[in-house]
Design a protein around this motif. Structure first.
Motif, PDB file in Angstrom:
ATOM      1  N   SER A 280       4.395  52.426  56.265  1.00 29.54           N
ATOM      2  CA  SER A 280       4.924  53.756  56.571  1.00 29.54           C
ATOM      3  C   SER A 280       5.535  54.313  55.297  1.00 29.54           C
ATOM      4  CB  SER A 280       5.987  53.673  57.671  1.00 29.54           C
ATOM      5  OG  SER A 280       7.135  52.977  57.206  1.00 29.54           O
ATOM      6  N   GLU A 281       6.236  55.431  55.408  1.00 32.52           N
ATOM      7  CA  GLU A 281       6.901  56.012  54.240  1.00 32.52           C
ATOM      8  C   GLU A 281       8.051  55.138  53.741  1.00 32.52           C
ATOM      9  OE1 GLU A 281       6.775  59.364  57.111  1.00 32.52           O
ATOM     10  OE2 GLU A 281       5.495  57.582  56.981  1.00 32.52           O
ATOM     11  N   ARG A 282       8.454  54.161  54.531  1.00 31.72           N
ATOM     12  CA  ARG A 282       9.624  53.356  54.179  1.00 31.72           C
ATOM     13  C   ARG A 282       9.353  51.857  54.094  1.00 31.72           C
ATOM     14  NH1 ARG A 282      10.689  57.598  57.028  1.00 31.72           N
ATOM     15  NH2 ARG A 282      10.125  56.669  59.016  1.00 31.72           N
ATOM     16  N   GLU A 283       8.107  51.444  54.246  1.00 36.51           N
ATOM     17  CA  GLU A 283       7.847  50.003  54.271  1.00 36.51           C
ATOM     18  C   GLU A 283       6.531  49.657  53.590  1.00 36.51           C
ATOM     19  OE1 GLU A 283       7.636  46.242  57.453  1.00 36.51           O
ATOM     20  OE2 GLU A 283       7.751  48.310  58.186  1.00 36.51           O
ATOM     21  N   PHE A 284       6.594  48.638  52.704  1.00 36.17           N
ATOM     22  CA  PHE A 284       5.420  48.068  52.052  1.00 36.17           C
ATOM     23  C   PHE A 284       5.408  46.568  52.371  1.00 36.17           C
ATOM     24  CE2 PHE A 284       6.903  51.604  49.501  1.00 36.17           C
ATOM     25  CZ  PHE A 284       5.751  52.306  49.174  1.00 36.17           C
ATOM     26  N   ARG A 285       4.258  46.049  52.781  1.00 35.30           N
ATOM     27  CA  ARG A 285       4.152  44.628  53.096  1.00 35.30           C
ATOM     28  C   ARG A 285       2.903  44.046  52.440  1.00 35.30           C
ATOM     29  NH1 ARG A 285       7.856  43.078  56.654  1.00 35.30           N
ATOM     30  NH2 ARG A 285       6.899  41.013  56.629  1.00 35.30           N
ATOM     31  N   TYR A 286       2.910  42.723  52.228  1.00 35.82           N
ATOM     32  CA  TYR A 286       1.734  42.047  51.672  1.00 35.82           C
ATOM     33  C   TYR A 286       1.559  40.692  52.342  1.00 35.82           C
ATOM     34  CZ  TYR A 286       5.145  39.329  49.014  1.00 35.82           C
ATOM     35  OH  TYR A 286       6.194  38.515  48.671  1.00 35.82           O
ATOM     36  N   ARG A 287       0.325  40.204  52.258  1.00 36.20           N
ATOM     37  CA  ARG A 287      -0.007  38.862  52.750  1.00 36.20           C
ATOM     38  C   ARG A 287      -1.006  38.251  51.781  1.00 36.20           C
ATOM     39  NH1 ARG A 287      -3.367  35.649  55.925  1.00 36.20           N
ATOM     40  NH2 ARG A 287      -2.271  34.305  57.444  1.00 36.20           N
ATOM     41  N   MET A 288      -0.672  37.104  51.247  1.00 41.97           N
ATOM     42  CA  MET A 288      -1.524  36.457  50.257  1.00 41.97           C
ATOM     43  C   MET A 288      -1.791  35.018  50.673  1.00 41.97           C
ATOM     44  SD  MET A 288      -0.871  35.945  46.160  1.00 41.97           S
ATOM     45  CE  MET A 288      -0.196  34.303  46.070  1.00 41.97           C
ATOM     46  N   THR A 289      -3.026  34.599  50.530  1.00 42.37           N
ATOM     47  CA  THR A 289      -3.415  33.209  50.767  1.00 42.37           C
ATOM     48  C   THR A 289      -3.862  32.616  49.443  1.00 42.37           C
ATOM     49  OG1 THR A 289      -4.160  33.732  53.007  1.00 42.37           O
ATOM     50  CG2 THR A 289      -4.914  31.662  52.064  1.00 42.37           C
ATOM     51  N   GLY A 290      -3.239  31.526  49.027  1.00 40.11           N
ATOM     52  CA  GLY A 290      -3.584  30.951  47.731  1.00 40.11           C
ATOM     53  C   GLY A 290      -2.925  29.617  47.503  1.00 40.11           C
ATOM     54  N   LEU A 291      -2.934  29.190  46.251  1.00 41.23           N
ATOM     55  CA  LEU A 291      -2.399  27.888  45.885  1.00 41.23           C
ATOM     56  C   LEU A 291      -1.486  28.016  44.670  1.00 41.23           C
ATOM     57  CD1 LEU A 291      -5.601  25.679  46.233  1.00 41.23           C
ATOM     58  CD2 LEU A 291      -3.564  25.601  47.698  1.00 41.23           C
ATOM     59  N   PRO A 292      -0.487  27.155  44.538  1.00 40.44           N
ATOM     60  CA  PRO A 292       0.358  27.171  43.332  1.00 40.44           C
ATOM     61  C   PRO A 292      -0.436  26.720  42.122  1.00 40.44           C
ATOM     62  CG  PRO A 292       0.907  25.298  44.730  1.00 40.44           C
ATOM     63  CD  PRO A 292      -0.053  26.139  45.515  1.00 40.44           C
ATOM     64  N   VAL A 293      -0.134  27.312  40.977  1.00 38.98           N
ATOM     65  CA  VAL A 293      -0.788  26.914  39.732  1.00 38.98           C
ATOM     66  C   VAL A 293      -0.213  25.583  39.249  1.00 38.98           C
ATOM     67  CG1 VAL A 293      -1.150  27.587  37.313  1.00 38.98           C
ATOM     68  CG2 VAL A 293      -1.222  29.318  39.120  1.00 38.98           C
ATOM     69  N   ASP A 294       1.088  25.425  39.414  1.00 40.17           N
ATOM     70  CA  ASP A 294       1.796  24.199  39.026  1.00 40.17           C
ATOM     71  C   ASP A 294       2.755  23.895  40.169  1.00 40.17           C
ATOM     72  OD1 ASP A 294       3.692  22.363  38.075  1.00 40.17           O
ATOM     73  OD2 ASP A 294       3.488  23.047  36.012  1.00 40.17           O
ATOM     74  N   LEU A 295       2.404  22.941  41.017  1.00 40.91           N
ATOM     75  CA  LEU A 295       3.174  22.677  42.234  1.00 40.91           C
ATOM     76  C   LEU A 295       4.628  22.367  41.925  1.00 40.91           C
ATOM     77  CD1 LEU A 295       3.323  22.315  45.269  1.00 40.91           C
ATOM     78  CD2 LEU A 295       2.580  19.932  44.966  1.00 40.91           C
ATOM     79  N   LYS A 296       4.882  21.535  40.926  1.00 36.42           N
ATOM     80  CA  LYS A 296       6.264  21.170  40.597  1.00 36.42           C
ATOM     81  C   LYS A 296       7.068  22.408  40.192  1.00 36.42           C
ATOM     82  CE  LYS A 296       9.004  18.214  37.519  1.00 36.42           C
ATOM     83  NZ  LYS A 296       8.943  17.200  36.416  1.00 36.42           N
ATOM     84  N   HIS A 297       6.475  23.228  39.338  1.00 40.90           N
ATOM     85  CA  HIS A 297       7.175  24.441  38.899  1.00 40.90           C
ATOM     86  C   HIS A 297       7.368  25.412  40.068  1.00 40.90           C
ATOM     87  CE1 HIS A 297       8.181  28.198  36.937  1.00 40.90           C
ATOM     88  NE2 HIS A 297       7.134  28.750  37.514  1.00 40.90           N
ATOM     89  N   SER A 298       6.372  25.561  40.931  1.00 41.78           N
ATOM     90  CA  SER A 298       6.479  26.496  42.055  1.00 41.78           C
ATOM     91  C   SER A 298       7.597  26.094  43.002  1.00 41.78           C
ATOM     92  CB  SER A 298       5.144  26.565  42.812  1.00 41.78           C
ATOM     93  OG  SER A 298       4.137  27.125  41.995  1.00 41.78           O
ATOM     94  N   LEU A 299       7.710  24.812  43.287  1.00 36.89           N
ATOM     95  CA  LEU A 299       8.800  24.351  44.152  1.00 36.89           C
ATOM     96  C   LEU A 299      10.151  24.577  43.486  1.00 36.89           C
ATOM     97  CD1 LEU A 299       7.218  21.032  45.496  1.00 36.89           C
ATOM     98  CD2 LEU A 299       7.490  23.198  46.719  1.00 36.89           C
ATOM     99  N   HIS A 300      10.211  24.354  42.173  1.00 37.69           N
ATOM    100  CA  HIS A 300      11.455  24.602  41.434  1.00 37.69           C
ATOM    101  C   HIS A 300      11.825  26.087  41.485  1.00 37.69           C
ATOM    102  CE1 HIS A 300      14.424  24.700  38.222  1.00 37.69           C
ATOM    103  NE2 HIS A 300      13.698  25.618  37.609  1.00 37.69           N
ATOM    104  N   ALA A 301      10.841  26.976  41.289  1.00 39.70           N
ATOM    105  CA  ALA A 301      11.109  28.417  41.294  1.00 39.70           C
ATOM    106  C   ALA A 301      11.548  28.896  42.673  1.00 39.70           C
ATOM    107  CB  ALA A 301       9.858  29.166  40.842  1.00 39.70           C
TER     108      ALA A 301
END
Length: 357
Positions: A44-65
């Motif tokens: 709507s004029e007031r809401e933006f949403r997203y949905r992404m399906t994928g994988l972490p590039v570096d699992l250890k770093h992604s969990l840390h972030a």
């Protein structure tokens, strides 16, 4: 065609952008949180949403972030940045976000909201930069009638058209109003007094004061001399009848006195541009607070109104300024008399403070 016209399909929701490539970036020089595919929806004029399906590039770093963002939610740099490429190869940016992550299954599912949608475009160089902001004007608000009547040709005998130009600090500022879509456009060339990167936000500040509404641009273009433009679709808050009483532009002539309306807009924009603040001008902020408080309790509204009045008064009369009609000798004499009193110190201090004011 103006480059901002490319965003017209995204003016209202719902609109879905399919993205074969999506990524959530972490801090600079760090691996992305995840990469994949998905979709971005202008709900709507007031809401933006997203949905992404994928994988972490570096699992250890992604969990840390992720843990870093959860542990320090008030550190803005811990958030992530959404970038996308649509089916036509166009690159988009969704801005800052804190996603919800579902790691179950073969791939992660990341969902969340964003504040805006932006992209860059390249056109032939014009040698001139500028800014344009387009606002959604509610059809049932008096502002729609005002702009339909006031935005007309300023050429002699030009009759009624959808364009009007005013002068601000010696610079032409152009108004255009589309009565079919109820979209107001305000634009100006880039100048030292109205730099494009700031003017794109300044254009809306007088509107918030004049109409007592949270008037923020829906579409924005920042144009550079080399022909490159940055384009944004932004959140456009709803206008509400609760704050109508806060409007500066009111009275019996509000639908007929176009000269005073644009003179007031020009004066406000001049004040805002001269102070050149990055965020909303202090006076605009007072109005924004009162507008928002109008949807709360009477107690909150009264306190906000009182503090805003005090803030405005302090700007109009800086601390330490003496009234021109004040009898300073009489004040000094009365202060000396009170200081000789041996009574209660709190009452004495209060009396001294009152007399000195």
């Amino acid at each position: 065609m103006s480059q901002i016209d490319r965003l017209t399909p995204f003016l209202l929701g719902p609109v879905t952008i399919r993205c074969p490539k999506m990524a959530l970036l972490a801090r600079d020089l760090e691996p992305p949180l995840a990469e994949g595919e998905g979709e971005f929806e202008i709900v709507s004029e007031r809401e933006f949403r997203y949905r992404m399906t994928g994988l972490p590039v570096d699992l250890k770093h992604s969990l840390h972030a992720l843990n870093r963002e959860r542990d320090e939610p008030y550190e803005p740099l811990n958030r992530f940045r959404l970038v996308m490429t649509d089916a036509d190869g166009k690159e988009w940016m969704g801005g800052w976000t804190a996603p919800d992550v579902d790691p179950d299954g073969d791939q992660w599912v990341l969902t969340g909201t964003c504040d805006s949608l932006s992209t860059g475009v390249q056109a032939p160089a014009t040698g001139e930069g500028g800014a344009e902001a387009r606002f959604l004007i509610p059809r049932n608000h008096s502002a729609a009638i005002i702009f339909r009547r006031f935005v007309r040709s300023d050429a002699e005998g030009g009759g009624v058209s959808a364009v009007r130009t005013i002068d601000v600090l010696g610079n032409p500022v152009r108004f255009a109003f589309d009565s079919e879509t109820n979209v107001l456009s305000i634009s100006a060339a880039d100048t030292p007094d109205l730099p494009a990167h700031a003017a794109e936000n300044w254009f809306g500040e007088p509107l918030r004061i004049l109409f007592g509404q949270l008037a923020f641009p829906r579409l924005v273009e920042r144009r550079f001399p080399d022909g490159q433009s940055m384009l944004w679709v932004r959140q456009s808050p709803a206008w509400t009848a609760d704050s109508t009483w806060t409007a500066l532009w009111s009275g019996d002539e509000r639908f007929t006195n176009d000269a005073d309306f644009f003179a007031l807009y020009s004066g406000l924009l001049t004040l805002i541009a001269r102070d050149a603040e990055w965020e909303s001008h202090t006076i605009t902020t007072f109005y924004e607070e009162v507008i928002q408080s109008a949807q709360g309790s009477r107690w909150v509204m009264a306190l906000t109104l009182a503090s805003s009045i005090e803030g405005l008064a302090r700007r109009l009369v800086p601390e330490g300024t003496l009234r021109t009609d004040a009898d300073q000798a009489a004040i000094d004499s009365l202060v000396a008399h009170i200081e000789e009193w041996q009574g209660a110190s709190r009452l004495k201090d209060t009396a001294l403070s009152a007399v000195k004011r």
